[in-house]
Scaffold this motif. Structure first.
Motif, short mmCIF file in Angstrom:
data_model
loop_
_atom_site.label_atom_id
_atom_site.label_comp_id
_atom_site.label_asym_id
_atom_site.label_seq_id
_atom_site.Cartn_x
_atom_site.Cartn_y
_atom_site.Cartn_z
N ASP A 88 0.81 -1.21 0.00
CA ASP A 88 0.00 0.00 0.00
C ASP A 88 0.85 1.27 0.00
OD1 ASP A 88 1.02 -0.23 2.52
OD2 ASP A 88 -0.90 -0.06 3.58
N ILE A 105 -7.79 -1.16 -1.98
CA ILE A 105 -7.99 -1.57 -0.59
C ILE A 105 -6.72 -2.27 -0.10
CG2 ILE A 105 -9.39 -2.88 1.03
CD1 ILE A 105 -11.63 -2.90 -1.06
N ALA A 109 -6.50 -3.55 5.66
CA ALA A 109 -7.67 -2.74 6.03
C ALA A 109 -8.69 -3.59 6.80
CB ALA A 109 -8.33 -2.17 4.78
N ASP A 113 -13.82 -1.19 6.36
CA ASP A 113 -13.32 -0.36 5.26
C ASP A 113 -13.46 -1.09 3.92
OD1 ASP A 113 -12.72 1.55 7.07
OD2 ASP A 113 -10.54 1.45 6.85
N ALA A 117 -15.58 0.40 0.82
CA ALA A 117 -14.93 0.63 -0.48
C ALA A 117 -15.68 -0.09 -1.60
CB ALA A 117 -13.48 0.15 -0.42
N TRP A 127 -13.08 4.56 -4.46
CA TRP A 127 -12.62 4.58 -3.07
C TRP A 127 -11.12 4.34 -3.05
CZ3 TRP A 127 -10.00 2.15 0.76
CH2 TRP A 127 -10.27 2.54 2.09
N PRO A 129 -7.57 5.07 -0.33
CA PRO A 129 -7.08 5.62 0.94
C PRO A 129 -6.35 6.94 0.67
CG PRO A 129 -5.76 3.73 0.26
CD PRO A 129 -6.88 3.82 -0.70
N PRO A 130 -6.16 7.76 1.70
CA PRO A 130 -5.42 9.02 1.50
C PRO A 130 -4.05 8.73 0.91
CG PRO A 130 -6.43 8.94 3.67
CD PRO A 130 -6.59 7.58 3.09
#
Length: 214
Positions: A88, A105, A109, A113, A117, A127, A129-130
């Motif tokens: 990730d 994803i 996670a 989450d 997503a 979707w 993640p930051p």
């Protein structure tokens, strides 16, 4: 309306089973299919046009980094793909997005989450993640070039990257050798490559970076 069909593509049977359990807990009723390699992923999509979403691990037999993602997006543009990966790193997430994924994803996670997503993508959204990684113009240009290839040309390109000769590619893909020559010429032109080696280097650039440290 029939229940949605989701395809889980991952070469680890335990993770597939765990993910399918999460899916059935959160999205009943639901149909799920499984694939453990790039080849079985392609066959499953060919055999099941009803698939509405692919959950894709990048590290599968027969895949080179983002090649499976690009192949699915090129051949089945109507089917969204959510990448599920243990890598990730922000740049991996950003590249997945630039290469056409509708979501990403991390395998670490929580189930909540994952469910959120997948619901977001099934509802037509996305979707991720930051991310701290910036958009890469080089990746954008590469994605645009690869998008020009037909599905068959993309398969020939992956064979080129494995160092196969035209005769070997013809045998591998069930094509006439002259057809392979025509494809190779078209591939080099579309990718603006001067040699097979240069095209192979381009494919190598699709590989993901080493997994981020925990």
């Amino acid at each position: 309306m029939p229940p949605p069909t989701l395809l889980v593509a991952d070469d680890h049977p335990l993770f597939r089973a765990a993910l399918i359990q999460v899916l059935h807990e959160r999205f009943a009723p639901l149909q799920t299919l499984e694939a453990a390699s790039a080849a079985t992923l392609g066959q499953a999509l060919q055999d099941h046009p009803e698939v509405e979403l692919v959950l894709l691990d990048l590290a599968m037999p027969g895949a080179r980094g983002f090649s499976a993602l690009l192949h699915v997006r090129g051949e089945y543009p109507q089917v969204p793909v959510v990448v599920i990966s243990s890598n990730d790193h922000p740049r991996v997430i950003r590249r997945a997005q630039q290469f056409g994924a509708a979501g990403f994803i991390p395998k670490s996670a929580p189930a909540e989450d994952m469910g959120a997503a997948i619901r977001a993508v099934l509802d037509g959204g996305s979707w991720f993640p930051p991310m701290a990684a910036e958009r890469s113009e080089a990746d954008a240009a590469l994605a645009a070039k690869l998008a020009q290839l037909t599905p068959q040309q993309f398969r020939v390109l992956l064979c080129l990257a494995d160092g196969l000769l035209n005769k070997q590619i013809a045998h591998e893909l069930g094509l006439a050798e002259n057809t392979v020559k025509v494809h190779v010429t078209a591939i080099l032109k579309k990718l603006e490559c001067y040699s097979r080696t240069q095209a192979a280097v381009l494919v190598k650039s699709l590989e993901t970076e080493p997994e981020a440290a925990p």
